[in-house]
Enzyme design. Sequence first.
Site, PDB file in Angstrom:
ATOM      1  N   ASP A 124       2.000  -0.677  11.692  1.00  0.00           N
ATOM      2  CA  ASP A 124       1.818  -2.017  12.268  1.00  0.00           C
ATOM      3  C   ASP A 124       3.141  -2.846  12.156  1.00  0.00           C
ATOM      4  O   ASP A 124       3.302  -4.211  11.807  1.00  0.00           O
ATOM      5  CB  ASP A 124       0.705  -2.757  11.628  1.00  0.00           C
ATOM      6  CG  ASP A 124       0.797  -2.998  10.038  1.00  0.00           C
ATOM      7  OD1 ASP A 124       1.625  -2.354   9.449  1.00  0.00           O
ATOM      8  OD2 ASP A 124       0.145  -3.676   9.579  1.00  0.00           O
ATOM      9  N   GLY A 168       0.928  -1.238   0.004  1.00  0.00           N
ATOM     10  CA  GLY A 168       0.065  -0.004   0.053  1.00  0.00           C
ATOM     11  C   GLY A 168       0.941   1.348  -0.112  1.00  0.00           C
ATOM     12  O   GLY A 168       1.633   1.311   0.676  1.00  0.00           O
ATOM     13  N   THR A 189       6.769  -6.027   2.089  1.00  0.00           N
ATOM     14  CA  THR A 189       7.798  -5.563   1.378  1.00  0.00           C
ATOM     15  C   THR A 189       9.039  -6.056   2.120  1.00  0.00           C
ATOM     16  O   THR A 189      10.034  -6.321   1.212  1.00  0.00           O
ATOM     17  CB  THR A 189       7.907  -4.199   1.385  1.00  0.00           C
ATOM     18  OG1 THR A 189       6.652  -3.500   1.002  1.00  0.00           O
ATOM     19  CG2 THR A 189       8.942  -3.430   0.735  1.00  0.00           C
ATOM     20  N   LYS A 227     -26.294  13.467  27.194  1.00  0.00           N
ATOM     21  CA  LYS A 227     -25.494  13.238  25.928  1.00  0.00           C
ATOM     22  C   LYS A 227     -26.131  13.096  24.737  1.00  0.00           C
ATOM     23  O   LYS A 227     -27.303  12.178  24.816  1.00  0.00           O
ATOM     24  CB  LYS A 227     -24.332  12.083  25.838  1.00  0.00           C
ATOM     25  CG  LYS A 227     -23.419  12.139  24.827  1.00  0.00           C
ATOM     26  CD  LYS A 227     -22.188  11.113  25.224  1.00  0.00           C
ATOM     27  CE  LYS A 227     -21.464  10.938  24.181  1.00  0.00           C
ATOM     28  NZ  LYS A 227     -20.611  12.203  23.433  1.00  0.00           N
ATOM     29  N   GLU A 250     -10.578  -1.448  10.973  1.00  0.00           N
ATOM     30  CA  GLU A 250     -10.772  -2.242   9.689  1.00  0.00           C
ATOM     31  C   GLU A 250     -10.582  -3.635  10.041  1.00  0.00           C
ATOM     32  O   GLU A 250     -11.376  -4.637   9.421  1.00  0.00           O
ATOM     33  CB  GLU A 250      -9.695  -1.800   8.857  1.00  0.00           C
ATOM     34  CG  GLU A 250      -9.705  -2.541   7.412  1.00  0.00           C
ATOM     35  CD  GLU A 250      -8.327  -2.359   6.720  1.00  0.00           C
ATOM     36  OE1 GLU A 250      -7.640  -1.578   7.048  1.00  0.00           O
ATOM     37  OE2 GLU A 250      -8.701  -2.882   5.440  1.00  0.00           O
ATOM     38  N   VAL A 256      16.659   9.245  -0.301  1.00  0.00           N
ATOM     39  CA  VAL A 256      17.787   8.274  -0.756  1.00  0.00           C
ATOM     40  C   VAL A 256      18.425   8.675  -1.926  1.00  0.00           C
ATOM     41  O   VAL A 256      19.529   8.404  -2.169  1.00  0.00           O
ATOM     42  CB  VAL A 256      16.988   6.831  -0.965  1.00  0.00           C
ATOM     43  CG1 VAL A 256      17.755   5.854  -1.592  1.00  0.00           C
ATOM     44  CG2 VAL A 256      16.450   6.174   0.375  1.00  0.00           C
ATOM     45  N   ALA A 315     -14.078   9.850  21.171  1.00  0.00           N
ATOM     46  CA  ALA A 315     -15.318   8.939  20.679  1.00  0.00           C
ATOM     47  C   ALA A 315     -15.635   8.333  21.921  1.00  0.00           C
ATOM     48  O   ALA A 315     -14.974   8.378  22.986  1.00  0.00           O
ATOM     49  CB  ALA A 315     -14.385   7.823  19.861  1.00  0.00           C
TER      50      ALA A 315
HETATM   51  O1  F6P Z   1      -1.810  -1.297   4.452  1.00  0.00           O
HETATM   52  C1  F6P Z   1      -2.028  -0.047   4.035  1.00  0.00           C
HETATM   53  C2  F6P Z   1      -3.618  -0.338   3.903  1.00  0.00           C
HETATM   54  O2  F6P Z   1      -4.450   0.817   3.336  1.00  0.00           O
HETATM   55  C3  F6P Z   1      -4.233  -1.041   4.943  1.00  0.00           C
HETATM   56  O3  F6P Z   1      -4.915  -0.300   5.731  1.00  0.00           O
HETATM   57  C4  F6P Z   1      -5.515  -2.006   4.307  1.00  0.00           C
HETATM   58  O4  F6P Z   1      -5.963  -2.904   4.964  1.00  0.00           O
HETATM   59  C5  F6P Z   1      -4.675  -2.353   3.062  1.00  0.00           C
HETATM   60  O5  F6P Z   1      -3.622  -1.524   2.829  1.00  0.00           O
HETATM   61  C6  F6P Z   1      -5.744  -2.296   1.833  1.00  0.00           C
HETATM   62  O6  F6P Z   1      -4.992  -2.653   0.739  1.00  0.00           O
HETATM   63  P1  F6P Z   1      -5.360  -2.371  -0.914  1.00  0.00           P
HETATM   64  O7  F6P Z   1      -4.669  -1.398  -1.319  1.00  0.00           O
HETATM   65  O8  F6P Z   1      -4.836  -3.806  -1.546  1.00  0.00           O
HETATM   66  O9  F6P Z   1      -6.967  -2.558  -1.056  1.00  0.00           O
END
Ligand code: F6P
Length: 320
Positions: free
Chosen positions: A130, A12, A106, A214, A223, A24, A187
Amino acid sequence: MTKTIGILTSGGDAPGMNAAIRSVTRAGIAKGYRVIGIRRGYQGLIEGDMFEMNVRDVSDIVQRGGTMLFTARSKEFMTLEGQQAAKRSCDNAGIENVVCIGGDGTYRGALDLSKQGVNCIGIPGTIDNDISCTDYTIGYDTALNTALVMIDRIKDTEMSHSRCSVVEVMGRRAGHIAVNVGLATGATEVVTVERPYNLDDICAKMLSQKATGKTHFEIIVAEGVGHSSEIATYIQEHTGIDTRATVLGYVQRGGAPTCLDRVIAARIGCYAVELIDSGAKNRIVAVKNNKLVDYDIVEALAMTKNYDEHLHRLLDSLSL
Ligand code: F6P
């Protein structure tokens, strides 16, 4: 003979990848290297889709989201034949070192390429934060701030209509974006994979807050948990509060990188070139307590990262 550094972005895209490519490229050229931009990650490497970069090729990209080198998730590179083809491309172009910008996938690719005899240096670039070996990944801060702005907007309308908003944020399996934007936007609750949750408890919390006056609520869903529409339906049915779900989606991956992402990308890119220049082999650059460090790729991939449970508890204590 001039030594050569290839650069690729894979997986991504993340805001700040361009700033890392620039760093770089310019640090490499300043140290006397030829720098080759490889398009579309490992797939482009297999296909020999690359070009020599000069300092002007990376002008005016520092402020841009996305990646000027494009990106891909290559199935072919997962095969030994693909990895051998990538090595042949490196040999043909005289590339002895490749800087691989991306996430865990990667780095697994970098490990495979290193086994073919190419020196690989990994740079952490993903919005999800992550990657276990590093406190921080390029793109994370921008994604946090983008999600923050979007949620603030949703809050305006949720407040006007006295509704509950269920907002799903990215992060793959990790709840780092969710818990941070949850705390930062006030939240009611954050639902992540890392912490067990109970929708009835969330509904009860909302009703008890409603009893104290509230009028509107916000539930952030990571996600990895998903099902935000079903969660919204459940909440509406069990509280009687009008509830809408929004999946923020790819908006979180784009946009101009924040100052922090640009600065970190510049530092890490330079550090990667210094590693190559010092003769280091197959390392991942990481940020630890705002200092740059590096780990062997295998060691980095074996690490685990803790979820910030303290932050989640802080959110609980302030959501009254
Ligand atoms: O790793 C970045 C990310 O946007 C994640 O948050 C998500 O799960 C994934 O990539 C989505 O990937 P793709 O671009 O393959 O839909």
